[in-house]
Each structure stands twice: as structure tokens, then as C-alpha cells.
Design a protein around this motif. Structure first.
Motif, PDB file in Angstrom:
ATOM      1  N   GLY A  31       0.517  -0.966   0.047  1.00 18.01           N
ATOM      2  CA  GLY A  31      -0.333   0.171   0.280  1.00 18.01           C
ATOM      3  C   GLY A  31       0.576   1.583  -0.072  1.00 18.01           C
ATOM      4  O   GLY A  31       1.959   0.903  -0.303  1.00 18.01           O
ATOM      5  N   PRO A  32       0.141   2.564   0.403  1.00 12.09           N
ATOM      6  CA  PRO A  32       1.284   3.650   0.215  1.00 12.09           C
ATOM      7  C   PRO A  32       1.476   4.048   1.202  1.00 12.09           C
ATOM      8  O   PRO A  32       1.399   3.913   2.202  1.00 12.09           O
ATOM      9  CB  PRO A  32      -0.099   4.535   0.021  1.00 12.09           C
ATOM     10  CG  PRO A  32      -1.277   4.069   1.414  1.00 12.09           C
ATOM     11  CD  PRO A  32      -0.854   3.082   0.388  1.00 12.09           C
ATOM     12  N   THR A  33       2.835   4.727   0.626  1.00 12.15           N
ATOM     13  CA  THR A  33       3.989   5.369   2.073  1.00 12.15           C
ATOM     14  C   THR A  33       2.691   6.821   2.282  1.00 12.15           C
ATOM     15  O   THR A  33       2.417   7.583   2.133  1.00 12.15           O
ATOM     16  CB  THR A  33       5.143   5.768   1.685  1.00 12.15           C
ATOM     17  OG1 THR A  33       6.081   4.177   1.508  1.00 12.15           O
ATOM     18  CG2 THR A  33       6.012   6.269   2.604  1.00 12.15           C
ATOM     19  N   VAL A  66      -5.012  -8.119   1.724  1.00 12.90           N
ATOM     20  CA  VAL A  66      -3.969  -7.340   2.463  1.00 12.90           C
ATOM     21  C   VAL A  66      -3.936  -6.196   2.129  1.00 12.90           C
ATOM     22  O   VAL A  66      -2.849  -7.100   1.147  1.00 12.90           O
ATOM     23  CB  VAL A  66      -3.280  -8.440   3.712  1.00 12.90           C
ATOM     24  CG1 VAL A  66      -2.677  -7.506   4.847  1.00 12.90           C
ATOM     25  CG2 VAL A  66      -4.403  -9.299   4.196  1.00 12.90           C
ATOM     26  N   ARG A  67      -3.812  -5.070   2.350  1.00 11.23           N
ATOM     27  CA  ARG A  67      -3.367  -3.866   1.850  1.00 11.23           C
ATOM     28  C   ARG A  67      -2.495  -3.028   2.477  1.00 11.23           C
ATOM     29  O   ARG A  67      -3.532  -2.462   3.364  1.00 11.23           O
ATOM     30  CB  ARG A  67      -4.089  -3.294   0.917  1.00 11.23           C
ATOM     31  CG  ARG A  67      -2.866  -2.092  -0.382  1.00 11.23           C
ATOM     32  CD  ARG A  67      -4.042  -0.844  -0.680  1.00 11.23           C
ATOM     33  NE  ARG A  67      -4.864  -0.439  -0.335  1.00 11.23           N
ATOM     34  CZ  ARG A  67      -5.937   0.095  -0.218  1.00 11.23           C
ATOM     35  NH1 ARG A  67      -6.989   0.435  -1.653  1.00 11.23           N
ATOM     36  NH2 ARG A  67      -7.138   0.945   0.365  1.00 11.23           N
ATOM     37  N   ASN A  68      -1.011  -2.637   2.775  1.00  9.47           N
ATOM     38  CA  ASN A  68      -0.114  -1.949   4.610  1.00  9.47           C
ATOM     39  C   ASN A  68      -0.397  -0.986   4.580  1.00  9.47           C
ATOM     40  O   ASN A  68      -1.143  -0.132   2.830  1.00  9.47           O
ATOM     41  CB  ASN A  68       0.509  -3.200   4.506  1.00  9.47           C
ATOM     42  CG  ASN A  68       1.476  -2.217   3.552  1.00  9.47           C
ATOM     43  OD1 ASN A  68       1.590  -2.454   2.314  1.00  9.47           O
ATOM     44  ND2 ASN A  68       2.783  -1.549   3.578  1.00  9.47           N
ATOM     45  N   ILE A  69      -0.477  -0.102   5.114  1.00  9.21           N
ATOM     46  CA  ILE A  69      -0.034   1.321   5.161  1.00  9.21           C
ATOM     47  C   ILE A  69       0.880   1.664   5.852  1.00  9.21           C
ATOM     48  O   ILE A  69       1.905   1.443   7.087  1.00  9.21           O
ATOM     49  CB  ILE A  69      -0.637   1.941   6.043  1.00  9.21           C
ATOM     50  CG1 ILE A  69      -2.657   1.753   5.823  1.00  9.21           C
ATOM     51  CG2 ILE A  69      -0.757   3.561   6.760  1.00  9.21           C
ATOM     52  CD1 ILE A  69      -3.318   3.124   4.815  1.00  9.21           C
ATOM     53  N   ALA A 126       2.355  -0.545   9.446  1.00 11.18           N
ATOM     54  CA  ALA A 126       3.734  -1.292   9.908  1.00 11.18           C
ATOM     55  C   ALA A 126       3.669  -0.441  11.600  1.00 11.18           C
ATOM     56  O   ALA A 126       4.886  -1.623  11.438  1.00 11.18           O
ATOM     57  CB  ALA A 126       4.893  -0.381   9.067  1.00 11.18           C
ATOM     58  N   SER A 127       3.354   0.209  11.645  1.00  7.63           N
ATOM     59  CA  SER A 127       3.897   1.190  12.826  1.00  7.63           C
ATOM     60  C   SER A 127       3.451   0.741  14.111  1.00  7.63           C
ATOM     61  O   SER A 127       3.282   0.599  15.325  1.00  7.63           O
ATOM     62  CB  SER A 127       3.649   2.110  13.139  1.00  7.63           C
ATOM     63  OG  SER A 127       1.955   2.903  13.169  1.00  7.63           O
ATOM     64  N   GLY A 128       1.680  -0.399  13.918  1.00  9.69           N
ATOM     65  CA  GLY A 128       1.376  -1.096  14.469  1.00  9.69           C
ATOM     66  C   GLY A 128       2.047  -3.018  15.274  1.00  9.69           C
ATOM     67  O   GLY A 128       1.459  -3.681  15.448  1.00  9.69           O
ATOM     68  N   HIS A 129       3.331  -3.264  13.663  1.00  6.83           N
ATOM     69  CA  HIS A 129       2.906  -4.612  13.685  1.00  6.83           C
ATOM     70  C   HIS A 129       4.994  -5.038  13.831  1.00  6.83           C
ATOM     71  O   HIS A 129       5.576  -5.435  13.848  1.00  6.83           O
ATOM     72  CB  HIS A 129       3.454  -5.419  12.451  1.00  6.83           C
ATOM     73  CG  HIS A 129       1.499  -4.755  12.595  1.00  6.83           C
ATOM     74  ND1 HIS A 129       1.015  -3.853  11.785  1.00  6.83           N
ATOM     75  CD2 HIS A 129       0.390  -6.202  11.994  1.00  6.83           C
ATOM     76  CE1 HIS A 129      -0.478  -4.340  11.681  1.00  6.83           C
ATOM     77  NE2 HIS A 129      -0.284  -5.816  12.547  1.00  6.83           N
ATOM     78  N   ILE A 130       5.392  -3.848  15.179  1.00  6.34           N
ATOM     79  CA  ILE A 130       7.104  -3.444  15.330  1.00  6.34           C
ATOM     80  C   ILE A 130       7.526  -4.940  16.198  1.00  6.34           C
ATOM     81  O   ILE A 130       8.824  -5.430  15.862  1.00  6.34           O
ATOM     82  CB  ILE A 130       7.519  -2.460  16.327  1.00  6.34           C
ATOM     83  CG1 ILE A 130       6.603  -0.887  16.073  1.00  6.34           C
ATOM     84  CG2 ILE A 130       8.286  -2.401  16.649  1.00  6.34           C
ATOM     85  CD1 ILE A 130       7.961  -0.578  14.303  1.00  6.34           C
ATOM     86  N   ILE A 131       6.496  -5.589  17.348  1.00  8.77           N
ATOM     87  CA  ILE A 131       6.716  -7.107  17.611  1.00  8.77           C
ATOM     88  C   ILE A 131       7.306  -7.919  16.312  1.00  8.77           C
ATOM     89  O   ILE A 131       8.142  -8.438  16.801  1.00  8.77           O
ATOM     90  CB  ILE A 131       5.535  -6.726  18.732  1.00  8.77           C
ATOM     91  CG1 ILE A 131       5.360  -5.881  20.048  1.00  8.77           C
ATOM     92  CG2 ILE A 131       5.673  -8.791  19.223  1.00  8.77           C
ATOM     93  CD1 ILE A 131       4.193  -6.185  20.508  1.00  8.77           C
ATOM     94  N   PHE A 218      14.665   1.793  14.846  1.00  7.68           N
ATOM     95  CA  PHE A 218      12.899   1.154  13.564  1.00  7.68           C
ATOM     96  C   PHE A 218      13.319   0.317  12.726  1.00  7.68           C
ATOM     97  O   PHE A 218      14.163  -0.063  12.553  1.00  7.68           O
ATOM     98  CB  PHE A 218      12.411   3.246  13.726  1.00  7.68           C
ATOM     99  CG  PHE A 218      14.090   3.298  12.758  1.00  7.68           C
ATOM    100  CD1 PHE A 218      13.957   3.297  10.828  1.00  7.68           C
ATOM    101  CD2 PHE A 218      14.325   4.076  13.151  1.00  7.68           C
ATOM    102  CE1 PHE A 218      15.078   3.892  10.673  1.00  7.68           C
ATOM    103  CE2 PHE A 218      15.960   4.203  12.710  1.00  7.68           C
ATOM    104  CZ  PHE A 218      15.417   4.600  11.084  1.00  7.68           C
ATOM    105  N   PRO A 219      12.612  -0.582  12.007  1.00  8.01           N
ATOM    106  CA  PRO A 219      12.224  -1.358  11.034  1.00  8.01           C
ATOM    107  C   PRO A 219      12.872  -0.701   9.990  1.00  8.01           C
ATOM    108  O   PRO A 219      12.828   0.391   9.302  1.00  8.01           O
ATOM    109  CB  PRO A 219      11.232  -2.132  11.566  1.00  8.01           C
ATOM    110  CG  PRO A 219      10.855  -0.662  11.462  1.00  8.01           C
ATOM    111  CD  PRO A 219      10.875  -0.269  12.174  1.00  8.01           C
ATOM    112  N   GLY A 220      13.784  -1.762   9.358  1.00  9.11           N
ATOM    113  CA  GLY A 220      13.882  -1.284   7.195  1.00  9.11           C
ATOM    114  C   GLY A 220      12.482  -1.781   6.980  1.00  9.11           C
ATOM    115  O   GLY A 220      11.517  -1.866   7.409  1.00  9.11           O
TER     116      GLY A 220
END
Ligand code: ZN
Length: 490
Positions: A31-33, A66-69, A126-131, A218-220
């Protein structure tokens, strides 16, 4: 179920689509950045994968789309260095990073809604899936395909390439890539310029940061899609889509991460939509030919001769095959606008045709219907499907002019072409009718207010008050003035 063929980037050919679980399709699309307004480049993947999902559902598949943000990890210049765009705006404008990404997410959703792109089944951030991402980094480290360096963790491309092949998706060969590249300048934490960050140490001023076994960071960027697709679709799923510009490095790295952590590339069919060009040039802010979707809808951009409606954009995009480049020009969009008007008129006219059961069957109607299906089953060939829809438009126009007579069975087939294929599958809807609904509401409210006026004249205060109260309940406020009763949407 009909056989569908999909061009698989991995094999570089069209393949018969075989879902992992019969009747069910799992799809992941990048999905979009969420930084910056949605632009013409967002419309193409949005619409392409929307049509794919609509068509699969129409054929009877249960689809999990599933389309991510991307709201962290996709950095400004280089994927390993520099400050996150969202974080930078947040710092400069004193906002929470989540405020920045939320603002752009809302605008993106609004643009997609106008284009009649249905929302995905799951839209993970992405920020909700750091774990999950930290867990994935650990797995890749444990497998020996990553190393820690000064608080960051990098994917070891050379080590990976020894056991698996790096570059299989984009067709690149690591040795050739290495011979064409400058050496690292020694300042870098990476062992090789091809290694990419899985986890990046946060500098003191970096505000988007999370604790991890390797320190705060922070994640790549590539990591999120591996982590979120596995979480929602499993270790192996059917289709992964995205723009061709994401094939390298993003999808190549994603595939390598999957293989390194789960022992499988994870995706059966990789699909890539081609780019939109403007007068043959790539669209880009630096080239001065950057067009946002809002500018297209309003006409407010010096490149544009006029405003183009969302359905005109959708029609324009569907008139090219998703794997071909599509060149934007005012002339092409004006032609799309005309084409859209013609097909929408036929979609209205077909409903008003009176079938004649004495008429002979017209085999070409069934033929057109089958060809539309065949085109869509052939790697989503929307331009061919649209060309056949125009064959149907010509028949509707001839029937309207009483040059041909249509029997009931043919009439049903024709109606299906317009109401099912055109509207439900291709997602082209009549924008004039959408406005028309507001008109109907207006007429109804005027009628109700007139009934209330009569009630008042008859001193039937109970009815008059009830109408006022119930309209209010429905969100319509009325105001009695000397000139009469005014109403507005509360
Ligand atoms: Zn992605």
C-alpha cells in the motif's frame, strides 16, 4: 470455476492460477507510504488490484485482501540512511508522527473511495507491527543471514546468495551488481553495499523509535511486508502485488527475508503493475509533472486542461493492460471521458429496452459475454474486455434505434454485461446517477415539508411537530421563516 491465467513475475510467464486452498485466495499488495497526497501513481495499483479482487470474488472465490499502510521505515533518500519523512514533518511542524500519517491516510482513503476502489479486508500499519518485525529480525539472525553492527541489524546478502539465489525476482545477479558498484567508504556499518537494514539504530534526534534487543531503533522498510503478510496470510500465500518500481529492491528483499526466516519465498504469484508516464516521462516532483488525484478531480494543475472525474481516471487506467506503461495526456483523458459517457448511456438504455420474444436469438450477444470473461481470465486483460463491452454498446444503441430486436434471454445477457461486469467487476459506476440520488432526496424533503405546511394550515400541530422532529432525527433541520420553510442537512 473458470481457469484464470496470471503473469507471474517469478517465472516471467503467464501461469494457470491455482490457489493453495480451493476456493480461497490470499492477496497482499504493498500500500501507500502515507506521506504526501495520493497521486496518479497510486491510482494504478489501487484500481488494478481492486479489479483483480472484484473479479475473483465474482467468480466465487473467498478473498482475503491485505493492503498495508507504510507509516515508518520508508526513508527519504536511501533506505538505510537519512531521517524518516513522517518523523521530519512531525518534528518541523511539532506534530505527533501519528498525526502526520493519519492525515495522509485519510486523504488516501478519500481518493480511493472516489475512484470506487473497495477497501481491503485488512489494512495493517507498519508502526502497529513492531513486535512481529523484531521477531522476524531475530529469526533471520538465528538462521545466520543477518549480522548486528553498531546497534543496527543488516541482512547479509552474500551469505544468503550462497545458499539461495538473491535476485531471482528482478532477474539480477549479485556478482554483476557487485562489479558495477563503488566500495563502501568505511563510515558505513554494513559489510557490503547490497546488505540492507532490517533494524536501524535511532540517532538521538530520531523520534520514531522502539526498544529492541539491539537497542532503540526502527525497522527497515522491506521488513514490514514480510512480517505483516505472514501474520495475516500465513507462511505461504497466493498473490503478492505492487508496482513495478517496487520489484527491486523492495520485493526482492522481502522474498529474501521470507526465505531466510521461513524457508520459503512465501508467495506463489508475484504480480507487478507498470507505471504511468506523462508524455513519455516518468512522473516525479523534480520533473515538474507531478499530479495529485485531487488536482485531477478539480483540474487545478497547470498540466491539466480541465478537471477529470474519478470514473474518467478509472476508465483511462482500465483501457490499458496493467503490465503495459500507460501514458497520460489531456487528449487520452478526454477520449476516456467520451468513452465513459457512451458506455454509461448504454448502461442506462439497456434497462429501458423492451424485449421482444418473437425476436430470434442473437448469438453475438452471448459471444460478447464469453469474450469479456475470456479476456478477464487472461491475465486481467481489461482493455480487451472493454473493447467487447463497446460491442455490446453498439447492440444496445441499435436496439434503441429499433434496428434490431432483442429477446428476453439476450436482454438478460446484455443487462448482465452492464450491471455485473461493468459495474461490479470493473467498478465503473455512473457518476451522474450518484448526483441524481441527492436530487431525489431533495424532492422527497420538499414533499414532506409541503405536507407539514398543510398540517399547520389545518392546525394539526401534532403532525406538524412530528414531521419536524422526525426530520431532525434523520439529520434534516428545518427552519420556518417569513418566506416559507427552509431545510438543510444538519
Ligand atoms: Zn511492501
Amino acid at each position: 470455476m473458470k481457469d484464470i491465467y496470471i503473469h507471474n513475475t517469478l517465472s516471467r510467464k503467464k501461469e494457470l492460477f491455482k490457489p493453495i486452498t480451493p476456493g480461497y485466495v490470499g492477496i497482499y499488495v504493498c500500500g501507500p507510504t502515507v506521506y504526501g497526497d495520493a497521486h496518479l501513481g497510486h491510482a494504478r495499483p489501487g484500481i488494478t488490484y481492486d479489479v483483480l479482487v472484484r473479479f475473483l470474488r465474482h467468480l466465487g472465490y473467498k478473498v482475503r485482501y491485505v493492503r498495508n499502510i507504510t507509516d515508518v521505515g520508508h526513508l527519504e533518500n536511501d533506505s538505510d540512511n537519512g531521517e524518516d519523512k513522517i518523523a521530519k514533518k512531525a518534528r518541523v511542524e511539532q506534530l505527533e508522527p501519528m498525526e502526520v500519517s493519519q492525515e495522509y491516510t485519510i486523504r488516501y482513503h478519500e481518493a480511493m473511495r472516489k475512484l470506487n476502489v473497495a477497501p481491503p479486508s485488512i489494512e495493517p500499519r507498519a508502526s502497529g507491527h513492531i513486535i512481529e518485525q523484531i521477531g522476524l529480525v531475530q529469526k533471520i539472525l538465528d538462521a545466520g543471514y543477518a549480522y548486528e553492527s553498531n546497534g543496527s541489524v543488516y541482512f547479509d546478502v552474500k551469505a544468503y546468495d550462497k545458499n539461495h539465489k538473491y535476485g531471482i525476482l528482478s532477474g539480477r545477479v549479485l556478482d554483476e551488481m557487485i562489479s558495477n558498484t563503488r566500495e563502501l567508504d568505511g563510515q558505513d556499518d554494513k559489510h557490503s553495499p547490497y546488505d540492507f537494514a532490517l533494524w536501524k539504530k535511532a540517532s538521538p534526534e530520531h523520534i520514531m523509535r522502539w526498544p529492541s534487543p539491539w537497542g532503540e531503533g526502527f525497522p527497515g522498510w522491506h521488513l514490514e511486508c514480510s512480517a505483516m503478510s505472514e501474520k495475516y496470510l500465513g507462511t505461504r500465500f497466493d498473490i503478492h502485488g505492487g508496482g513495478m518500481d517496487l520489484m527491486f529492491p523492495h520485493h526482492e528483499c522481502e522474498l529474501a527475508q521470507n526465505m531466510a526466516s521461513r524457508g520459503t519465498g512465501g508467495v506463489n504469484y508475484w504480480m507487478h503493475n507498470n507505471m504511468i508516464t506523462i508524455k513519455g516521462q516518468k512522473m516525479g516532483k523534480s520533473l515538474g509533472n507531478f499530479i495529485t488525484l485531487e488536482e485531477l478531480f478539480t483540474g487545478k494543475n497547470s498540466v491539466l486542461e480541465q478537471a477529470y472525474s474519478p470514473m474518467t481516471i478509472r476508465f483511462f487506467i482500465l483501457q490499458a493492460h496493467y503490465r503495459s506503461t500507460l501514458d497520460f495526456s489531456n487528449e487520452a483523458l478526454q477520449a476516456s471521458e467520451k468513452g465513459l459517457r457512451r458506455v454509461m448511456q448504454a448502461a442506462k438504455d439497456v434497462l429501458k429496452l423492451v424485449p421482444d420474444d418473437n425476436a430470434a436469438e442473437l448469438p453475438e450477444i452471448k459471444n460478447i459475454f464469453d469474450r469479456i470473461y475470456d479476456a478477464l481470465c487472461d491475465d486481467l486483460n481489461t482493455p480487451v474486455a472493454m473493447a467487447h463491452i463497446f460491442d455490446a454498446v453498439r447492440i444496445v444503441n441499435s436496439a434503441k434505434e429499433k434496428q434490431v430486436r432483442i429477446n428476453t434471454a439476450d436482454h438478460s445477457t446484455l443487462k448482465e454485461i452492464f450491471t455485473v461486469i461493468l459495474t461490479d467487476v470493473l467498478g465503473l459506476v455512473d457518476e451522474e446517477t450518484a448526483d441524481g440520488h441527492e436530487d431525489v432526496v431533495g424532492k422527497l424533503v420538499d414533499m414532506i415539508i409541503d405536507i407539514r405546511k398543510k398540517a399547520k394550515e389545518n392546525k394539526d400541530w401534532a403532525t406538524s411537530d412530528r414531521i419536524r422532529d422526525e426530520l431532525k432525527e434523520a439529520g434534516i433541520q428545518i427552519k420556518d421563516t417569513k418566506e416559507g420553510t427552509e431545510w438543510y442537512l444538519a
